[in-house]
Design a protein around this motif. Structure first.
Motif, PDB file in Angstrom:
ATOM      1  N   PRO A 118     110.209  16.281 -48.811  1.00 40.18           N
ATOM      2  CA  PRO A 118     110.431  15.882 -47.420  1.00 40.18           C
ATOM      3  C   PRO A 118     110.072  16.962 -46.397  1.00 40.18           C
ATOM      4  CG  PRO A 118     112.523  16.325 -48.538  1.00 40.18           C
ATOM      5  CD  PRO A 118     111.470  16.329 -49.590  1.00 40.18           C
ATOM      6  N   SER A 119     109.915  18.201 -46.860  1.00 40.83           N
ATOM      7  CA  SER A 119     109.573  19.299 -45.953  1.00 40.83           C
ATOM      8  C   SER A 119     108.099  19.287 -45.534  1.00 40.83           C
ATOM      9  CB  SER A 119     109.884  20.641 -46.617  1.00 40.83           C
ATOM     10  OG  SER A 119     109.215  20.728 -47.868  1.00 40.83           O
ATOM     11  N   VAL A 120     107.254  18.551 -46.261  1.00 42.24           N
ATOM     12  CA  VAL A 120     105.821  18.521 -45.953  1.00 42.24           C
ATOM     13  C   VAL A 120     105.578  17.772 -44.647  1.00 42.24           C
ATOM     14  CG1 VAL A 120     103.573  17.593 -46.699  1.00 42.24           C
ATOM     15  CG2 VAL A 120     105.046  18.765 -48.341  1.00 42.24           C
ATOM     16  N   LYS A 121     104.853  18.429 -43.748  1.00 40.59           N
ATOM     17  CA  LYS A 121     104.569  17.834 -42.443  1.00 40.59           C
ATOM     18  C   LYS A 121     103.113  17.393 -42.293  1.00 40.59           C
ATOM     19  CE  LYS A 121     108.724  18.491 -41.172  1.00 40.59           C
ATOM     20  NZ  LYS A 121     109.587  17.383 -41.623  1.00 40.59           N
ATOM     21  N   ARG A 122     102.236  17.868 -43.188  1.00 39.86           N
ATOM     22  CA  ARG A 122     100.822  17.489 -43.093  1.00 39.86           C
ATOM     23  C   ARG A 122     100.191  17.444 -44.474  1.00 39.86           C
ATOM     24  NH1 ARG A 122      97.332  19.662 -38.385  1.00 39.86           N
ATOM     25  NH2 ARG A 122      98.574  17.984 -37.481  1.00 39.86           N
ATOM     26  N   VAL A 123      99.374  16.413 -44.704  1.00 41.92           N
ATOM     27  CA  VAL A 123      98.541  16.316 -45.904  1.00 41.92           C
ATOM     28  C   VAL A 123      97.087  16.240 -45.461  1.00 41.92           C
ATOM     29  CG1 VAL A 123      97.938  14.929 -47.935  1.00 41.92           C
ATOM     30  CG2 VAL A 123     100.342  15.165 -47.259  1.00 41.92           C
ATOM     31  N   VAL A 124      96.262  17.118 -46.037  1.00 35.58           N
ATOM     32  CA  VAL A 124      94.823  17.144 -45.766  1.00 35.58           C
ATOM     33  C   VAL A 124      94.111  16.659 -47.024  1.00 35.58           C
ATOM     34  CG1 VAL A 124      92.833  18.584 -45.191  1.00 35.58           C
ATOM     35  CG2 VAL A 124      95.072  19.069 -44.163  1.00 35.58           C
ATOM     36  N   ILE A 125      93.238  15.692 -46.881  1.00 32.85           N
ATOM     37  CA  ILE A 125      92.526  15.114 -48.031  1.00 32.85           C
ATOM     38  C   ILE A 125      91.026  15.331 -47.872  1.00 32.85           C
ATOM     39  CG2 ILE A 125      91.894  12.940 -49.177  1.00 32.85           C
ATOM     40  CD1 ILE A 125      94.709  11.948 -48.690  1.00 32.85           C
ATOM     41  N   THR A 126      90.377  15.769 -48.958  1.00 30.19           N
ATOM     42  CA  THR A 126      88.921  15.866 -48.980  1.00 30.19           C
ATOM     43  C   THR A 126      88.346  14.508 -49.349  1.00 30.19           C
ATOM     44  OG1 THR A 126      89.192  18.094 -49.873  1.00 30.19           O
ATOM     45  CG2 THR A 126      86.961  17.190 -49.836  1.00 30.19           C
ATOM     46  N   SER A 127      87.728  13.850 -48.389  1.00 36.07           N
ATOM     47  CA  SER A 127      87.004  12.614 -48.655  1.00 36.07           C
ATOM     48  C   SER A 127      85.528  12.977 -48.754  1.00 36.07           C
ATOM     49  CB  SER A 127      87.281  11.575 -47.579  1.00 36.07           C
ATOM     50  OG  SER A 127      86.633  10.349 -47.857  1.00 36.07           O
ATOM     51  N   SER A 128      84.650  12.235 -48.125  1.00 34.62           N
ATOM     52  CA  SER A 128      83.218  12.484 -48.270  1.00 34.62           C
ATOM     53  C   SER A 128      82.435  11.703 -47.224  1.00 34.62           C
ATOM     54  CB  SER A 128      82.772  12.054 -49.669  1.00 34.62           C
ATOM     55  OG  SER A 128      81.362  12.102 -49.802  1.00 34.62           O
ATOM     56  N   PHE A 129      81.231  12.182 -46.936  1.00 32.61           N
ATOM     57  CA  PHE A 129      80.265  11.394 -46.164  1.00 32.61           C
ATOM     58  C   PHE A 129      80.000  10.065 -46.865  1.00 32.61           C
ATOM     59  CE2 PHE A 129      75.529  11.095 -44.851  1.00 32.61           C
ATOM     60  CZ  PHE A 129      75.826  10.353 -43.730  1.00 32.61           C
ATOM     61  N   ALA A 130      80.232  10.032 -48.185  1.00 40.36           N
ATOM     62  CA  ALA A 130      80.069   8.789 -48.947  1.00 40.36           C
ATOM     63  C   ALA A 130      80.966   7.677 -48.418  1.00 40.36           C
ATOM     64  CB  ALA A 130      80.364   9.039 -50.426  1.00 40.36           C
ATOM     65  N   GLU A 148      83.707   7.240 -36.797  1.00 42.68           N
ATOM     66  CA  GLU A 148      84.013   5.821 -36.568  1.00 42.68           C
ATOM     67  C   GLU A 148      83.462   4.916 -37.667  1.00 42.68           C
ATOM     68  OE1 GLU A 148      86.042   4.999 -34.024  1.00 42.68           O
ATOM     69  OE2 GLU A 148      86.081   7.176 -33.736  1.00 42.68           O
ATOM     70  N   ASP A 149      82.548   5.443 -38.472  1.00 39.49           N
ATOM     71  CA  ASP A 149      81.846   4.606 -39.453  1.00 39.49           C
ATOM     72  C   ASP A 149      82.548   4.597 -40.808  1.00 39.49           C
ATOM     73  OD1 ASP A 149      79.337   3.763 -38.013  1.00 39.49           O
ATOM     74  OD2 ASP A 149      79.175   5.934 -37.775  1.00 39.49           O
ATOM     75  N   TRP A 150      82.450   3.443 -41.483  1.00 42.45           N
ATOM     76  CA  TRP A 150      82.974   3.292 -42.841  1.00 42.45           C
ATOM     77  C   TRP A 150      81.908   2.672 -43.737  1.00 42.45           C
ATOM     78  CZ3 TRP A 150      87.423   4.968 -44.991  1.00 42.45           C
ATOM     79  CH2 TRP A 150      88.437   5.418 -44.128  1.00 42.45           C
ATOM     80  N   ASN A 151      81.826   3.163 -44.945  1.00 40.28           N
ATOM     81  CA  ASN A 151      80.946   2.573 -45.958  1.00 40.28           C
ATOM     82  C   ASN A 151      81.450   1.159 -46.277  1.00 40.28           C
ATOM     83  OD1 ASN A 151      79.558   1.873 -48.314  1.00 40.28           O
ATOM     84  ND2 ASN A 151      79.624   3.946 -49.146  1.00 40.28           N
ATOM     85  N   PRO A 152      80.594   0.126 -46.145  1.00 40.32           N
ATOM     86  CA  PRO A 152      81.051  -1.246 -46.374  1.00 40.32           C
ATOM     87  C   PRO A 152      81.003  -1.679 -47.844  1.00 40.32           C
ATOM     88  CG  PRO A 152      78.791  -1.278 -45.610  1.00 40.32           C
ATOM     89  CD  PRO A 152      79.206   0.168 -45.635  1.00 40.32           C
ATOM     90  N   LYS A 170      85.315   7.355 -53.152  1.00 36.44           N
ATOM     91  CA  LYS A 170      85.708   8.109 -51.960  1.00 36.44           C
ATOM     92  C   LYS A 170      86.136   7.158 -50.835  1.00 36.44           C
ATOM     93  CE  LYS A 170      85.593  11.973 -52.221  1.00 36.44           C
ATOM     94  NZ  LYS A 170      86.492  12.936 -52.905  1.00 36.44           N
ATOM     95  N   THR A 171      85.408   6.062 -50.693  1.00 31.66           N
ATOM     96  CA  THR A 171      85.731   5.092 -49.635  1.00 31.66           C
ATOM     97  C   THR A 171      87.089   4.452 -49.884  1.00 31.66           C
ATOM     98  OG1 THR A 171      83.363   4.594 -49.423  1.00 31.66           O
ATOM     99  CG2 THR A 171      84.902   3.038 -48.418  1.00 31.66           C
ATOM    100  N   PHE A 172      87.293   3.936 -51.103  1.00 27.86           N
ATOM    101  CA  PHE A 172      88.539   3.223 -51.413  1.00 27.86           C
ATOM    102  C   PHE A 172      89.737   4.166 -51.379  1.00 27.86           C
ATOM    103  CE2 PHE A 172      85.956   0.130 -54.308  1.00 27.86           C
ATOM    104  CZ  PHE A 172      85.341  -0.403 -53.189  1.00 27.86           C
ATOM    105  N   ALA A 173      89.558   5.395 -51.869  1.00 23.10           N
ATOM    106  CA  ALA A 173      90.667   6.357 -51.877  1.00 23.10           C
ATOM    107  C   ALA A 173      91.067   6.725 -50.452  1.00 23.10           C
ATOM    108  CB  ALA A 173      90.277   7.604 -52.661  1.00 23.10           C
TER     109      ALA A 173
END
Length: 339
Positions: A118-130, A148-152, A170-173
């Motif tokens: 509960p002490s965590v205030k931020r989560v940073v995730i590595t996604s991708s240009f994918a 603004e763009d998303w892989n369809p 990467k998109t679904f995650a």
């Protein structure tokens, strides 16, 4: 000093993120798949005490509850950086080897943090240009890609081949992560980093010439003479230096204004032909490099999509490394492992 959990600490990107976190004075616990990887990282940082660098063993991130114990710490964590996700095309089962580890690993981590940290205030995730790129559109000269763009891509398309599977993973995650924040309303916010191809020096204690990250393999192949007669197609053309990307991850933890945002982390464009030219100009000792008249690896004649990296520059203050400096430093680092 912030107490931070870093997942996948022996990965190419994570190893640089770890170096940057320690440089900034943070206290880090990093997850690794086995004690051997932890030992190699520990040996490379002999002067860093255990209270500033420690390890949690997470053998398989695709198992439910994989991070339940890793997110518990004394002193407690204030932030999490999640880089652990497979990026390679040597797969026989797209769902089991790409989709599940990425999606279950990401949502499982968020659930573990919400439940046990509960002490965590931020989560940073590595996604991708994918997760941004629209693959079927190809080079799409009239398009400017941004956050603004998303892989369809669809699940049906994802299962067709490993390349589609990676982009879909990467998109679904990433979509699952944003949906989790919206649905669960945890006491932490989310930042997502979307890099394209990542180049730059390897961390030598974790690498060999035979076990490089996928993106740097192209430079190894060039200096080993595999491009001598023809330079291969470049691929997606957008890139970033791994050291800039590491700095972006650390700033994403440190700066309050980063919260709730995606960051398209790209320095701009490169081509395999440019890589070959840089290697040839700086490393004449390699005799089997492609000459300046060798065909292939250039930009498309019909033009190329554009990129908008204004957010990462304005919010995080990123200044990007040049392609020349990145490739020169990469080749020098490959020389430390026998290139």
């Amino acid at each position: 000093m912030t107490r931070i959990l870093l997942t996948g600490g022996s990965g190419f990107i994570a190893a640089h993120v770890l170096e940057e976190l320690l440089k900034h004075g943070h206290s880090v616990v990093t997850t690794v798949r086995n004690p051997n990887k932890a030992e190699r990282i520990r040996e490379a940082h002999p002067d860093v005490p255990k209270e500033r660098l420690d390890f949690a063993i997470v053998p398989d991130i695709a198992i439910g509850g994989a991070f339940d114990q890793a997110v518990v710490s004394d002193p407690p964590f204030e932030a999490v950086i999640h880089t652990a996700s497979p990026f390679h095309f040597k797969v026989t089962d797209v769902k089991a080897q790409l989709l599940d580890p990425a999606i279950i690993g990401t949502t499982g981590l968020l659930q573990s943090v919400r439940k046990n940290a509960p002490s965590v205030k931020r989560v940073v995730i590595t996604s991708s240009f994918a997760a941004i790129l629209n693959g079927p559109k190809g080079n799409w000269p009239e398009k400017t890609y941004s956050e603004e763009d998303w892989n369809p891509i669809t699940l049906e398309e994802a299962l067709q081949n490993p390349s589609n599977g990676y982009r879909a993973s990467k998109t679904f995650a990433e979509k699952a992560a944003w949906n989790f924040i919206e649905r669960a309303k945890p006491n932490f916010d989310l930042v997502v980093i979307n890099p394209p191809l990542v180049l730059g020096p390897i961390v030598h204690y974790l690498n060999s010439l035979d076990a490089l990250n996928t993106s740097n393999e192209r430079v190894r192949n060039c200096i080993q003479g595999q491009w001598k007669d023809e330079i291969p197609d470049t691929g997606v053309f957008a890139w970033v230096d791994v050291r800039d990307l590491a700095d972006i991850h650390v700033k994403a933890v440190e700066l309050p204004e980063a919260g709730g945002k995606r960051f398209f982390a790209t320095a701009g464009f490169y081509s395999n032909k440019e890589i070959a030219d840089i290697v040839r100009n700086h490393f004449p000792e390699y005799k089997n490099l492609p000459g300046p008249d060798i065909k292939g690896g250039d930009y498309p004649t019909e033009g190329l999509y554009k990129v908008d990296n204004s957010r990462v520059k304005s919010v995080l203050g990123t200044k990007f490394t040049s392609l020349e400096d990145s490739i020169v430093d990469l080749v020098k680092s490959l020389q430390t492992v026998g290139a």
